[in-house]
Design a protein around this motif. Structure first.
Motif, PDB file in Angstrom:
ATOM      1  N   THR A 183      78.097  84.708  65.406  1.00 13.77           N
ATOM      2  CA  THR A 183      77.923  83.975  66.670  1.00 13.77           C
ATOM      3  C   THR A 183      78.572  84.722  67.833  1.00 13.77           C
ATOM      4  OG1 THR A 183      79.935  82.640  66.350  1.00 13.77           O
ATOM      5  CG2 THR A 183      77.884  81.781  65.434  1.00 13.77           C
ATOM      6  N   ILE A 184      79.678  85.430  67.559  1.00 15.33           N
ATOM      7  CA  ILE A 184      80.296  86.264  68.606  1.00 15.33           C
ATOM      8  C   ILE A 184      79.329  87.370  69.007  1.00 15.33           C
ATOM      9  CG2 ILE A 184      82.195  87.861  69.111  1.00 15.33           C
ATOM     10  CD1 ILE A 184      83.939  86.188  67.222  1.00 15.33           C
ATOM     11  N   GLY A 185      78.636  87.933  68.012  1.00 13.82           N
ATOM     12  CA  GLY A 185      77.616  88.936  68.303  1.00 13.82           C
ATOM     13  C   GLY A 185      76.505  88.364  69.169  1.00 13.82           C
ATOM     14  N   GLU A 186      76.100  87.112  68.913  1.00 13.84           N
ATOM     15  CA  GLU A 186      75.093  86.448  69.753  1.00 13.84           C
ATOM     16  C   GLU A 186      75.554  86.395  71.210  1.00 13.84           C
ATOM     17  OE1 GLU A 186      72.550  83.084  67.584  1.00 13.84           O
ATOM     18  OE2 GLU A 186      74.702  82.730  67.379  1.00 13.84           O
ATOM     19  N   CYS A 187      76.821  86.056  71.396  1.00 14.19           N
ATOM     20  CA  CYS A 187      77.364  85.968  72.758  1.00 14.19           C
ATOM     21  C   CYS A 187      77.392  87.343  73.429  1.00 14.19           C
ATOM     22  CB  CYS A 187      78.770  85.366  72.726  1.00 14.19           C
ATOM     23  SG  CYS A 187      78.832  83.659  72.127  1.00 14.19           S
ATOM     24  N   ILE A 188      77.752  88.386  72.672  1.00 14.90           N
ATOM     25  CA  ILE A 188      77.809  89.740  73.240  1.00 14.90           C
ATOM     26  C   ILE A 188      76.418  90.209  73.662  1.00 14.90           C
ATOM     27  CG2 ILE A 188      78.274  92.161  72.690  1.00 14.90           C
ATOM     28  CD1 ILE A 188      80.575  91.188  70.917  1.00 14.90           C
ATOM     29  N   VAL A 189      75.411  89.968  72.799  1.00 15.64           N
ATOM     30  CA  VAL A 189      74.031  90.350  73.142  1.00 15.64           C
ATOM     31  C   VAL A 189      73.559  89.567  74.366  1.00 15.64           C
ATOM     32  CG1 VAL A 189      71.634  90.303  72.343  1.00 15.64           C
ATOM     33  CG2 VAL A 189      73.444  91.061  70.804  1.00 15.64           C
ATOM     34  N   THR A 190      73.934  88.294  74.450  1.00 15.32           N
ATOM     35  CA  THR A 190      73.575  87.487  75.624  1.00 15.32           C
ATOM     36  C   THR A 190      74.197  88.070  76.887  1.00 15.32           C
ATOM     37  OG1 THR A 190      73.450  85.504  74.243  1.00 15.32           O
ATOM     38  CG2 THR A 190      73.635  85.165  76.618  1.00 15.32           C
ATOM     39  N   LEU A 191      75.451  88.506  76.788  1.00 12.21           N
ATOM     40  CA  LEU A 191      76.113  89.141  77.925  1.00 12.21           C
ATOM     41  C   LEU A 191      75.399  90.434  78.316  1.00 12.21           C
ATOM     42  CD1 LEU A 191      78.497  89.299  79.922  1.00 12.21           C
ATOM     43  CD2 LEU A 191      79.793  90.492  78.129  1.00 12.21           C
ATOM     44  N   PHE A 192      75.019  91.244  77.317  1.00 15.70           N
ATOM     45  CA  PHE A 192      74.260  92.471  77.589  1.00 15.70           C
ATOM     46  C   PHE A 192      72.981  92.143  78.360  1.00 15.70           C
ATOM     47  CE2 PHE A 192      75.984  94.907  73.620  1.00 15.70           C
ATOM     48  CZ  PHE A 192      77.170  95.125  74.302  1.00 15.70           C
ATOM     49  N   ALA A 193      72.261  91.115  77.883  1.00 19.03           N
ATOM     50  CA  ALA A 193      70.987  90.746  78.514  1.00 19.03           C
ATOM     51  C   ALA A 193      71.198  90.275  79.949  1.00 19.03           C
ATOM     52  CB  ALA A 193      70.297  89.655  77.693  1.00 19.03           C
ATOM     53  N   GLY A 209      72.419  78.273  77.670  1.00 12.96           N
ATOM     54  CA  GLY A 209      71.927  77.577  76.481  1.00 12.96           C
ATOM     55  C   GLY A 209      72.280  78.312  75.193  1.00 12.96           C
ATOM     56  N   ILE A 210      72.158  79.651  75.208  1.00 11.94           N
ATOM     57  CA  ILE A 210      72.498  80.450  74.029  1.00 11.94           C
ATOM     58  C   ILE A 210      73.992  80.370  73.742  1.00 11.94           C
ATOM     59  CG2 ILE A 210      72.609  82.796  73.110  1.00 11.94           C
ATOM     60  CD1 ILE A 210      70.005  83.373  74.614  1.00 11.94           C
ATOM     61  N   LEU A 211      74.815  80.432  74.800  1.00 10.46           N
ATOM     62  CA  LEU A 211      76.271  80.366  74.618  1.00 10.46           C
ATOM     63  C   LEU A 211      76.693  79.013  74.059  1.00 10.46           C
ATOM     64  CD1 LEU A 211      77.513  82.176  77.857  1.00 10.46           C
ATOM     65  CD2 LEU A 211      77.365  83.104  75.539  1.00 10.46           C
ATOM     66  N   ILE A 212      76.089  77.929  74.575  1.00 12.81           N
ATOM     67  CA  ILE A 212      76.399  76.595  74.051  1.00 12.81           C
ATOM     68  C   ILE A 212      75.970  76.499  72.589  1.00 12.81           C
ATOM     69  CG2 ILE A 212      75.829  74.139  74.224  1.00 12.81           C
ATOM     70  CD1 ILE A 212      75.569  74.529  77.250  1.00 12.81           C
ATOM     71  N   GLY A 213      74.762  77.015  72.313  1.00 12.70           N
ATOM     72  CA  GLY A 213      74.261  76.991  70.940  1.00 12.70           C
ATOM     73  C   GLY A 213      75.152  77.782  69.993  1.00 12.70           C
ATOM     74  N   ALA A 214      75.665  78.930  70.460  1.00 14.27           N
ATOM     75  CA  ALA A 214      76.547  79.756  69.630  1.00 14.27           C
ATOM     76  C   ALA A 214      77.852  79.019  69.327  1.00 14.27           C
ATOM     77  CB  ALA A 214      76.835  81.086  70.317  1.00 14.27           C
ATOM     78  N   ALA A 215      78.375  78.295  70.326  1.00 14.48           N
ATOM     79  CA  ALA A 215      79.618  77.534  70.122  1.00 14.48           C
ATOM     80  C   ALA A 215      79.398  76.408  69.108  1.00 14.48           C
ATOM     81  CB  ALA A 215      80.100  76.957  71.450  1.00 14.48           C
ATOM     82  N   VAL A 216      78.270  75.716  69.228  1.00 19.34           N
ATOM     83  CA  VAL A 216      77.949  74.640  68.278  1.00 19.34           C
ATOM     84  C   VAL A 216      77.752  75.213  66.877  1.00 19.34           C
ATOM     85  CG1 VAL A 216      76.226  72.888  67.680  1.00 19.34           C
ATOM     86  CG2 VAL A 216      76.941  73.161  70.053  1.00 19.34           C
TER      87      VAL A 216
END
Length: 455
Positions: free
Chosen positions: A160-170, A302-309
């Motif tokens: 999930t941390i990786g999801e957040c990093i990719v979201t930040l990249f995007a 939305g992705i960040l909230i989803g990653a936290a959940v």
């Protein structure tokens, strides 16, 4: 003209003179794209809209299809080792992404040629799931049975941390090729560690490579600041107590192993049930995530909230399996909560969209907890000698669910949309009932061998 529902203007065709009596034609001057959210996308570069819109799904689907390679990669992990196979897959995906991106970025070509290269790039990118699943098995096998929940939790929360990093990249890149380069560079940072990554002690033990096993255990003991007398006498006693059958049995060929597995009813039942678990859980995960993606907020938020959940679900699931519920009870509990959430979503949607969002987020929490339990539980069901193959079978079938979920959503009219929730919920009920027939693995060591004489 307006669309069939009469609410929006048609974006793909127009009347050439503005009269509704004219014949509709395709937009002759191209399209203008909104770059305020996602920036410059490949959809804009290749005009993947209107008649070409189905090609968008090719890009996403091929990334999921690459996980079918785990059917082969998993057997390689059982034959050549977790570290060797994971290293090969990681280096292959890095080099493939690097080469295709260099060609797409700097060599002039047709749109069709770039699309073909992008599909190859996406297929290679999808192998990151294969590499992750191999590393996940390695992490579990490096950990004692009493701490597998912690190890699995760390691995999936890191996901999930990786999801957040990719979201930040995007968010920062706002350009599809820059985002591709950022992701590839991130993978490249991992490659040096592959040299230092240890092999699985359980794999080495299953291959009866005792000299190498002793060397690895000594390295682990040194890292953990354990003295020689803390572990070596126990290790010697362990080897002394091994049965002569295990010490002297001849290595079976691949065909002999395959025949032994497919003719052993308990193993076949566990494989088929695991495949259904993987298919159902990931289909529900994608189904719930698909609905949350349509929330009227920034997609990045939305992705960040989803990653936290999702992380909260992983942590909860990993804590539950350490309680009296163990693996089976935890899986059944989290799957039941998922069923309740999925059934409630279409009912509450008619009355309160806001309440639906909360129920959907709880559903994502529950399905995330279900997934972490299944990712730990399924590998523990199988002996070390076939664990990579069995887990590859489990992951490959889960990707079928990931592919089917958005296709069902896109092809179902609003009138029948509730059934796209009820059918997966019913399938999950079947999965829960089948899980009751699986053995509990909480107190079962991952080094235990299957007794193929019992059928």
């Amino acid at each position: 003209p307006k669309t069939k529902d009469g609410k929006k203007w048609e974006q793909c065709v127009l009347y050439p003179t503005g009269s509704s009596n004219d014949t509709l034609i395709n937009c002759p001057n191209g399209w203008v794209y909104d770059q305020s959210i996602f920036g410059y996308t490949y959809t804009e570069e290749a005009n993947l809209v209107c008649a070409s819109k189905p090609k968008q799904s090719w890009i996403a689907t091929l990334m999921q299809c690459s996980c079918f390679a785990l059917l082969i990669i998993g057997t390689f992990a059982d034959r050549f080792g977790r570290k060797t196979t994971a290293s090969f897959v990681t280096i292959f995906l890095f080099l493939t992404c690097l080469i295709t991106q260099i060609i797409m970025q700097w060599i002039p070509m047709t749109v069709e040629m770039k699309f073909a290269l992008l599909l190859l790039n996406q297929f290679a990118s999808g192998l990151s799931t294969a590499a992750f699943s191999l590393i996940f098995i390695l992490v579990l096998e490096l950990t004692s049975s009493s701490h597998t929940s912690v190890a699995g939790n760390v691995a999936l929360v890191s996901f999930t941390i990786g999801e957040c990093i990719v979201t930040l990249f995007a968010y920062l890149a706002k350009d599809w090729q820059i985002l591709k380069w950022a992701n590839t560079a991130f993978i490249g940072l991992v490659i040096p560690y592959l040299y230092f990554m240890p092999e699985s002690p359980l794999y080495i033990y299953s291959k009866r490579q005792y000299v190498q096993l002793e060397r690895l255990l000594r390295r682990i003991a040194t890292t953990n600041k354990r003295k020689e007398e803390d572990w070596y006498p126990v290790y010697q006693e362990f080897l002394k107590n091994q049965s002569s059958k295990l010490l002297h049995v001849n290595e079976l060929t691949f065909s002999q192993k395959a025949h032994r597995i497919v003719t052993h009813r308990p193993t076949v039942v566990k494989l088929l049930t695991s495949a259904l678990i993987g298919f159902t859980t990931l289909m529900l995960y994608i189904k719930i995530s698909y609905g949350l993606a349509e929330m009227s907020i920034s997609p990045y938020l939305g992705i960040l909230i989803g990653a936290a959940v999702e992380a909260a679900g992983y942590i909860t699931g990993s804590l539950l399996i350490s309680t009296r519920l163990a693996r089976k009870g935890s899986f059944i509990l989290m799957a039941t909560l998922t069923i309740i959430s999925v059934v409630l979503i279409p009912i509450i949607l008619k009355h309160s969209p806001i309440a639906t969002v909360f129920i959907a987020q709880f559903g994502k929490f529950a399905i995330s907890g279900t997934i972490i339990v299944s990712w730990i539980y399924v590998p523990e069901l199988f002996p070390t000698s076939i664990r990579g193959s069995a887990n590859g079978f489990f992951i490959a079938f889960s990707r079928i669910g990931a592919i089917i979920a958005p296709i069902i959503n896109a092809s179902t009219s609003n009138e029948y949309l509730p059934y796209t929730f009820y059918v997966p919920a019913g399938l999950t009920v079947i999965v829960v009932l089948l899980t009751l027939f699986l053995p509990e693995t909480r107190c079962k060591g991952m080094d235990d061998e299957e007794d193929y004489a019992i059928n």
